[in-house]
Write a protein that holds these residues in place. Structure first.
Motif, short mmCIF file in Angstrom:
data_model
loop_
_atom_site.label_atom_id
_atom_site.label_comp_id
_atom_site.label_asym_id
_atom_site.label_seq_id
_atom_site.Cartn_x
_atom_site.Cartn_y
_atom_site.Cartn_z
N THR A 77 0.82 -1.21 0.00
CA THR A 77 0.00 0.00 0.00
C THR A 77 0.85 1.26 0.00
O THR A 77 0.34 2.34 -0.20
N ASP A 95 -0.76 -7.87 -4.39
CA ASP A 95 -1.86 -6.90 -4.36
C ASP A 95 -1.26 -5.50 -4.22
O ASP A 95 -0.79 -5.11 -3.15
N THR A 97 -1.75 -1.55 -4.14
CA THR A 97 -2.68 -0.42 -4.05
C THR A 97 -1.92 0.89 -3.94
O THR A 97 -2.49 1.95 -4.08
N VAL A 114 -3.10 -8.35 -8.61
CA VAL A 114 -4.40 -7.66 -8.56
C VAL A 114 -4.20 -6.21 -8.12
O VAL A 114 -3.18 -5.87 -7.54
N ASN A 115 -5.21 -5.38 -8.37
CA ASN A 115 -5.20 -3.97 -7.96
C ASN A 115 -3.87 -3.33 -8.30
O ASN A 115 -3.08 -3.00 -7.42
N THR A 116 -3.61 -3.11 -9.57
CA THR A 116 -2.29 -2.68 -10.01
C THR A 116 -1.85 -1.32 -9.50
O THR A 116 -0.72 -0.92 -9.73
N GLY A 117 -2.69 -0.58 -8.78
CA GLY A 117 -2.28 0.71 -8.22
C GLY A 117 -1.80 1.66 -9.31
O GLY A 117 -2.32 1.68 -10.41
#
Length: 125
Positions: A77, A95, A97, A114-117
């Motif tokens: 993140t 993942d 973000t 997933v969620n390639t930011g």
């Protein structure tokens, strides 16, 4: 009937808060089935025998995942982090973000992203 803070005292208070924020640069913490990296410019290596999750909330951190580890979820993140994945390690899902993060993996590495930011990459080396 308000209170007044002298300008010099105000500047020292702001400076102290900034120093405390930098002093609390964080680090890596092992929380059983989860390894968490918090802070700025943290450098750490994680090596666990059981399957676990990794969470990177910091900025400009460098994390090495030792050989032959099993990571269920790598959640990034934060911003501008680098993760080096050594040979034999498995990661079920990456993942993203955050932004500007790079995960370096061995050639032929297979995982789900997933969620390639924003501006995040997985690089084979």
């Amino acid at each position: 009937m308000g209170s007044t803070i002298k300008p010099g005292l105000w500047r020292r208070g702001v400076l102290l808060l900034g120093v405390l924020a930098l002093a609390g640069c964080g680090g890596g913490s092992d929380e059983g089935s989860r390894y968490v990296v918090d802070g700025i410019r943290v450098k750490a290596t994680v090596n666990k025998s059981e399957a676990y999750d990794i969470e990177i909330n910091g900025g400009d951190c460098e994390l090495t995942v030792a050989a032959n580890n099993t990571v269920k979820r790598l959640l990034i993140t934060g911003l501008s982090n680098k993760v080096m994945v050594e040979a034999g390690t498995q990661i079920e899902v990456i993942d993203f973000t955050g932004g500007g993060n790079t995960v370096y993996v061995p050639k032929g590495f297979k995982t789900r992203v997933v969620n390639t930011g924003s501006d995040n990459t997985v690089v084979e080396r």
